[in-house]
Design a protein around this motif. Sequence first.
Motif, PDB file in Angstrom:
ATOM      1  N   PRO A 118       0.838  -1.208   0.000  1.00 45.33           N
ATOM      2  CA  PRO A 118       0.000   0.000   0.000  1.00 45.33           C
ATOM      3  C   PRO A 118       0.871   1.255   0.000  1.00 45.33           C
ATOM      4  O   PRO A 118       1.215   1.796   1.047  1.00 45.33           O
ATOM      5  CB  PRO A 118      -0.802  -0.137   1.296  1.00 45.33           C
ATOM      6  CG  PRO A 118       0.119  -0.877   2.225  1.00 45.33           C
ATOM      7  CD  PRO A 118       0.910  -1.828   1.345  1.00 45.33           C
ATOM      8  N   LEU A 119       1.214   1.735  -1.171  1.00 39.93           N
ATOM      9  CA  LEU A 119       2.211   2.793  -1.276  1.00 39.93           C
ATOM     10  C   LEU A 119       1.701   4.159  -0.831  1.00 39.93           C
ATOM     11  O   LEU A 119       2.387   4.886  -0.121  1.00 39.93           O
ATOM     12  CB  LEU A 119       2.721   2.875  -2.720  1.00 39.93           C
ATOM     13  CG  LEU A 119       3.871   3.865  -2.919  1.00 39.93           C
ATOM     14  CD1 LEU A 119       4.985   3.245  -3.738  1.00 39.93           C
ATOM     15  CD2 LEU A 119       3.380   5.147  -3.596  1.00 39.93           C
ATOM     16  N   ALA A 120       0.491   4.535  -1.243  1.00 42.66           N
ATOM     17  CA  ALA A 120       0.002   5.877  -0.932  1.00 42.66           C
ATOM     18  C   ALA A 120      -1.462   5.822  -0.516  1.00 42.66           C
ATOM     19  O   ALA A 120      -2.309   5.345  -1.285  1.00 42.66           O
ATOM     20  CB  ALA A 120       0.166   6.808  -2.128  1.00 42.66           C
ATOM     21  N   TYR A 121      -1.744   6.327   0.685  1.00 42.02           N
ATOM     22  CA  TYR A 121      -3.136   6.455   1.138  1.00 42.02           C
ATOM     23  C   TYR A 121      -3.507   7.922   1.026  1.00 42.02           C
ATOM     24  O   TYR A 121      -2.930   8.774   1.711  1.00 42.02           O
ATOM     25  CB  TYR A 121      -3.305   5.951   2.571  1.00 42.02           C
ATOM     26  CG  TYR A 121      -4.759   5.799   2.954  1.00 42.02           C
ATOM     27  CD1 TYR A 121      -5.418   4.589   2.750  1.00 42.02           C
ATOM     28  CD2 TYR A 121      -5.488   6.868   3.469  1.00 42.02           C
ATOM     29  CE1 TYR A 121      -6.760   4.443   3.067  1.00 42.02           C
ATOM     30  CE2 TYR A 121      -6.831   6.727   3.777  1.00 42.02           C
ATOM     31  CZ  TYR A 121      -7.459   5.516   3.575  1.00 42.02           C
ATOM     32  OH  TYR A 121      -8.802   5.381   3.866  1.00 42.02           O
ATOM     33  N   LEU A 122      -4.465   8.232   0.154  1.00 40.10           N
ATOM     34  CA  LEU A 122      -4.769   9.612  -0.200  1.00 40.10           C
ATOM     35  C   LEU A 122      -6.188   9.998   0.204  1.00 40.10           C
ATOM     36  O   LEU A 122      -7.134   9.209   0.040  1.00 40.10           O
ATOM     37  CB  LEU A 122      -4.619   9.807  -1.710  1.00 40.10           C
ATOM     38  CG  LEU A 122      -3.286   9.355  -2.327  1.00 40.10           C
ATOM     39  CD1 LEU A 122      -3.354   9.469  -3.851  1.00 40.10           C
ATOM     40  CD2 LEU A 122      -2.130  10.182  -1.777  1.00 40.10           C
TER      41      LEU A 122
END
Length: 234
Positions: free
Chosen positions: A179-183
């Motif tokens: 999960p690289l980026a939680y936006l």
Amino acid sequence: MTISNHHFSDAEKRGLYRAIYERRDVRSQFLPDPIAPEVLSRLLKAAHHAPSVGFMQPWDFIVIESREVRAAILAMFEQENHKAAERFEGDRKERYQGLKLQGILESPLNLCITCDRSRGGPHVLGRNSIVDTDLFSTCLAVQNLWLAARAEGIGVGWVSILDQDQLSTALKLPEHVYPLAYLCMGYVSEFLDQPELETKGWRSRLSLDELVHHDGWGSSLAESPLLTFLQEHE
């Protein structure tokens, strides 16, 4: 000197640079208005057109609207944010605790951009020497989405204060997917003139002319016209 005729028009260039300079990490200015499907589709297509090493396209996009799921993510954030605050002391700690570092529930939409570390198989063109090029490529998808969102008047905030293992469990990710980026995403009441951390006195933007080297680390541009231009147009 021959100048390529492949450049954008002046108006198109102004739009591109405006998106770059006015992009913000948004946490506090979200409006409840939903993002229309056709707009979200454009943003996802922009992200999907990012460059990737070996054309591996390692990204996937998890659109998160459920309040229940977002409440669980917020609980993870609060746990990790408490740990992070303990790393600072005195005025710095007090200032940190006064920062708003997420808009998980305030934004109408959350999006997790993941990296499938197995995509393309065991031998991806261009990945032999630098294994993490899949992660780098996914970051480019994040940036594409972020700039496209600014052009659409949509704010984006990256929540990095999360335990990745807990986040993976909450989103039911396979073991090989990171999960690289939680936006957090949504329309906003305003885009701040400066990055919020700069406005709040946390950090200032570094001077570009001190960050550009010549032919190797630590070698100054000296009397280069580039150095002069950088200093005059900081």
